[in-house]
Every structure is written in C-alpha cells, then in structure tokens.
Design a protein around this motif. Structure first.
Motif, PDB file in Angstrom:
ATOM      1  N   THR A   1     -96.848  48.544  57.751  1.00 27.64           N
ATOM      2  CA  THR A   1     -96.149  47.866  58.822  1.00 27.64           C
ATOM      3  C   THR A   1     -95.416  46.631  58.576  1.00 27.64           C
ATOM      4  O   THR A   1     -95.567  46.182  57.308  1.00 27.64           O
ATOM      5  CB  THR A   1     -97.148  47.399  60.047  1.00 27.64           C
ATOM      6  OG1 THR A   1     -98.080  46.450  59.218  1.00 27.64           O
ATOM      7  CG2 THR A   1     -98.051  48.666  60.486  1.00 27.64           C
ATOM      8  N   THR A   2     -94.768  46.173  59.270  1.00 27.84           N
ATOM      9  CA  THR A   2     -93.900  44.792  59.093  1.00 27.84           C
ATOM     10  C   THR A   2     -94.084  44.066  60.499  1.00 27.84           C
ATOM     11  O   THR A   2     -94.177  44.573  61.523  1.00 27.84           O
ATOM     12  CB  THR A   2     -92.521  45.105  58.532  1.00 27.84           C
ATOM     13  OG1 THR A   2     -92.064  43.614  58.305  1.00 27.84           O
ATOM     14  CG2 THR A   2     -91.656  45.860  59.655  1.00 27.84           C
TER      15      THR A   2
ATOM     16  N   ARG B   1     -95.499  44.139  65.698  1.00 31.75           N
ATOM     17  CA  ARG B   1     -95.727  44.721  64.770  1.00 31.75           C
ATOM     18  C   ARG B   1     -95.036  46.116  64.640  1.00 31.75           C
ATOM     19  O   ARG B   1     -95.310  46.771  65.625  1.00 31.75           O
ATOM     20  CB  ARG B   1     -97.334  44.927  64.514  1.00 31.75           C
ATOM     21  CG  ARG B   1     -97.798  45.648  63.365  1.00 31.75           C
ATOM     22  CD  ARG B   1     -99.304  45.781  63.108  1.00 31.75           C
ATOM     23  NE  ARG B   1     -99.888  44.640  63.046  1.00 31.75           N
ATOM     24  CZ  ARG B   1    -100.073  44.173  61.998  1.00 31.75           C
ATOM     25  NH1 ARG B   1     -99.916  44.942  60.573  1.00 31.75           N
ATOM     26  NH2 ARG B   1    -100.974  42.955  61.801  1.00 31.75           N
TER      27      ARG B   1
END
Length: 66
Positions: free
Chosen positions: A26-27, A33
């Motif tokens: 994830t980022t 998120r």
C-alpha cells in the motif's frame, strides 16, 4: 480500502492483516491508504474472483450444455 474489499471479497480486517504481513503493498496519500494493484496477492485474488464469476456465468448460461 473499500474498493480493495469489494474487488477481493475480503473484509477490512483481513486486508489490514495481509498488509501487516507484507502480502499486500500500500501507499498513503494524505489520510488515504491506497492498495498498489501490482501487489502479487491482490492480483491473484482478483484473477481468482474473475475466473469464479466466469465459471458461474457459464454454468448458469441458458445455452450451456452442462
């Protein structure tokens, strides 16, 4: 996360568990998120879900010989 839950059929708790285990990448942008779609686990899950849907459609198709 809502989209990832919908696409995979998994709940938020399970997704967060897989994120914590490093299985889903994830980022974060701001407070959001975002799941990296190239994440191997997510890709396999999406493909399995897609194939299951196709199998159901073929099985229940009026023109199906099964």
């Amino acid at each position: 996360m809502d989209d990832a839950c919908e696409v995979t059929g998994l709940g938020r708790t399970k997704l967060y568990e897989l994120i914590g285990a490093g299985r889903i990448v994830t980022t974060t942008i701001g407070r959001r998120r975002l799941v990296v779609v190239r994440s191997d686990f997510l890709l396999i899950t999406i493909l399995n879900s897609y194939l299951s849907t196709l199998r159901m459609l073929v099985h229940f198709s009026p023109s199906s010989s099964i």
